[in-house]
Scaffold this active site. Structure first.
Site, PDB file in Angstrom:
ATOM      1  N   GLU A 294      45.116 106.020  25.566  1.00 30.65           N
ATOM      2  CA  GLU A 294      43.685 106.077  24.499  1.00 30.65           C
ATOM      3  C   GLU A 294      44.800 104.316  24.049  1.00 30.65           C
ATOM      4  O   GLU A 294      45.193 104.959  23.150  1.00 30.65           O
ATOM      5  CB  GLU A 294      43.179 107.208  24.138  1.00 30.65           C
ATOM      6  CG  GLU A 294      42.078 106.892  23.400  1.00 30.65           C
ATOM      7  CD  GLU A 294      42.044 106.141  22.189  1.00 30.65           C
ATOM      8  OE1 GLU A 294      42.170 104.227  22.067  1.00 30.65           O
ATOM      9  OE2 GLU A 294      42.035 106.546  21.090  1.00 30.65           O
TER      10      GLU A 294
ATOM     11  N   CYS B  61      41.349 102.875  15.736  1.00 31.67           N
ATOM     12  CA  CYS B  61      41.017 102.019  17.699  1.00 31.67           C
ATOM     13  C   CYS B  61      39.601 101.264  17.959  1.00 31.67           C
ATOM     14  O   CYS B  61      39.760 100.627  18.455  1.00 31.67           O
ATOM     15  CB  CYS B  61      42.025 102.900  18.136  1.00 31.67           C
ATOM     16  SG  CYS B  61      41.341 105.003  18.525  1.00 31.67           S
TER      17      CYS B  61
ATOM     18  N   LYS C 277      54.388 115.881  20.514  1.00 32.63           N
ATOM     19  CA  LYS C 277      55.006 115.081  19.817  1.00 32.63           C
ATOM     20  C   LYS C 277      54.066 114.160  18.671  1.00 32.63           C
ATOM     21  O   LYS C 277      53.647 113.360  19.225  1.00 32.63           O
ATOM     22  CB  LYS C 277      55.905 114.062  20.653  1.00 32.63           C
ATOM     23  CG  LYS C 277      57.400 113.668  19.813  1.00 32.63           C
ATOM     24  CD  LYS C 277      57.057 112.818  18.774  1.00 32.63           C
ATOM     25  CE  LYS C 277      56.559 111.394  19.325  1.00 32.63           C
ATOM     26  NZ  LYS C 277      56.625 110.256  17.373  1.00 32.63           N
TER      27      LYS C 277
ATOM     28  N   GLU D 122      44.818  93.172  18.907  1.00 33.30           N
ATOM     29  CA  GLU D 122      44.386  94.551  17.755  1.00 33.30           C
ATOM     30  C   GLU D 122      45.206  94.810  16.827  1.00 33.30           C
ATOM     31  O   GLU D 122      46.441  94.573  16.542  1.00 33.30           O
ATOM     32  CB  GLU D 122      44.733  96.294  18.095  1.00 33.30           C
ATOM     33  CG  GLU D 122      44.191  97.280  17.533  1.00 33.30           C
ATOM     34  CD  GLU D 122      44.210  98.774  18.320  1.00 33.30           C
ATOM     35  OE1 GLU D 122      45.342  99.000  19.163  1.00 33.30           O
ATOM     36  OE2 GLU D 122      42.965  98.988  18.447  1.00 33.30           O
TER      37      GLU D 122
END
Ligand code: NAP
Ligand code: MG
Length: 462
Positions: free
Chosen positions: A245, A279, A170, A369
């Site tokens: 992750e 990331c 997906k 982040e």
């Protein structure tokens, strides 16, 4: 843009169970470029059944033959590099050169590495009076983000196929066209029907159905911490394997003996590349107080130069989110030395390359982040202080250390709570395990460590 109006399930493109579609938008001009089906729980179920049916045959296929199919996949990805790059540019907005070298280029290397590993890995070993078999885990549910659309797919699917697993993917709703190209490549490579299946759709619908499906043996997810936490909880409840992750807030530590100009230049480029949507980006630059002002000036100049080359961020929501963080940085007292919250263009989801000085470790922009082209420069007093700041977030995905000699940088890197560290600008290595300490995640991708995520052991005693 070319798009399939079906989903790749059981080796063919089939219409979805529902009639909803997802509009794919080009973030550079905000135009709809294609639509793809929005998969439902029913589509996910069909795909998982196809994967389950294909699994025994693929698991029993000799590793050398699996390796040959992966090598064919690598060759197709190589041959279709231009088309892949154009598609990534169209749906992610990344500049064409970046799309070619990184978005289309890296997956070729990663697919190639798993063709090699499938051929050479010891799927059987001896331990005393036992033979240990390394067997595939089963059906894998892979859920991927948009920031490196093809890389994130290949980093999960290639090791899973090398291990002998079957996969249902997906992909992110923002970048489904690249995922469709990947499915075409799988087909062209002669990978048997059902071994790889694609369900395009929305996270809370198709993604959630995949994560919760009782016949999925392992869920591999890359994306936000909020969704990752839920997927981890669902997997825990079902006692199934999970890999997460979840991003980072990596430190770029410039020790006083380093080549300051080079460290700052590479550091700024690292954060601005892919519009900051990486990331592992080194979003916190740590500079000794005696070199601080010089570093800030170098970084501001470098960021301003980057402005002409930067692409948009992926969508309006991300643009608003990043601008919100920039406003928060200003409100919390950081000093803006490049960029700012205003959109640099009338059209497209652009953000100016932004640099903050006088950032302190407790500020929001030093902790969370941002996922945009925003660099924070922090000041440290001595090495222990630098280490405290570097390790002082909930994340631990990547980082960098710069020093006059490598051994000094390595000594510092050993003390960092993070999964990957580039020493004096070390190059990307597709064989190096990638993954997080602390809340950056669970599990590793790439190389042999990425392969073993998809294997389970069986011991036979003699
Ligand atoms: P996200 O929602 O976590 O997206 C990642 C993937 O998970 C997408 O395929 C998404 O589908 C799917 N998903 C969403 N909700 C789900 C659910 N309830 N169950 C199962 N799957 C679900 O991330 P995002 O909203 O795109 O980005 C938000 C933030 O995440 C970014 O600002 C950044 O901080 C972080 N992020 C990190 C990475 C990374 O590499 N670690 C990558 C991208 C984003 P949809 O596409 O339909 O949402
Ligand atoms: Mg989302």
């Amino acid at each position: 843009m070319k798009a399939h109006d079906g989903m790749y399930i059981g080796g063919a493109w089939r219409p979805g169970a529902g009639s909803d579609v997802i509009e794919v938008v080009n973030p550079a001009d905000e135009q709809v470029i294609a639509t793809v089906p929005a998969g439902t729980a029913e589509d996910v179920d069909t795909a998982v059944r196809a994967a389950r049916a294909a699994f025994p045959g693929w698991a029993a296929t000799p590793p050398a033959e699996r390796a040959a199919r992966l090598a064919a996949l690598r060759d197709v990805l190589e041959a279709r590099k231009d088309e892949i790059a154009e598609t990534v540019t169209a749906e992610l907005g990344s500049p064409p050169a970046l799309s070619r070298t990184v978005h289309a280029g890296v997956p070729v290397a990663v697919a190639g590495s798993y063709a090699d590993l499938a051929a050479t890995y010891a799927f059987e070993e001896k331990a005393g009076n036992s033979t240990v078999l390394h067997e595939p885990v089963g059906v894998v549910g892979a859920i991927t983000p948009w920031n490196y659309p093809l890389h994130q797919i290949v980093a999960k699917v290639a090791p899973a196929l090398a291990a002998g697993c079957a996969v249902v993917l997906k992909p992110a709703e923002d970048t489904p066209l690249t995922a469709q190209l990947f499915a075409e490549a799988v087909h062209e490579a002669g990978i048997p029907a059902g071994v790889f299946n694609l369900v395009t759709g929305l996270g809370p619908v198709a993604g959630q159905a995949l994560a919760e499906h009782p016949d999925v043996d392992l869920v591999s997810f890359t994306g936000s911490t909020a969704v990752g936490r839920r997927i981890g909880a669902v997997a825990g409840g079902a006692v199934k394997r999970v890999a997460l992750e979840l991003g980072g807030k990596s430190a770029n530590v410039i020790l006083p003996s380093a080549d300051l100009a080079k460290a700052v230049a590479v550091g700024v480029a690292n954060v601005m590349s892919n519009s900051g949507q990486t990331c592992s980006a080194w979003t916190r630059m740590l500079v000794h107080r005696d070199q601080y002002d010089e570093a800030v000036e170098l970084a501001a100049t470098a960021a301003a130069k980057y402005g002409e080359r930067i692409g948009p961020v992926v969508n309006a929501k991300q643009q608003a989110r990043v601008r919100g963080y920039i406003e928060k940085g200003v409100a919390e007292g950081a000093r803006l030395v490049a960029g700012g919250p205003e959109s640099p263009r009338e059209q497209g989801y652009y953000i100016s390359p932004t640099v903050f000085a006088d950032v302190t470790p407790d500020m929001t922009i030093a902790q969370e982040e941002i996922f945009g082209p925003v660099l924070s420069i922090l000041r440290y007093e001595d090495e222990d202080d630098a280490l405290r700041v570097a390790n002082g977030t909930v994340y631990g995905l990547a980082g960098a250390v710069w020093a006059g000699d490598e051994s000094e940088a390595v000594a510092f890197a050993r003390r960092m709570d993070t999964g990957q560290v580039d020493i004096n600008g070390g190059r990307f290595n597709p064989l190096a395990p990638f993954g997080g300490y602390k809340q950056s995640g669970v599990g590793r991708e790439l190389g042999v460590h990425g392969l073993t995520e998809y294997l389970q052991t069986k011991s036979l005693q003699f």
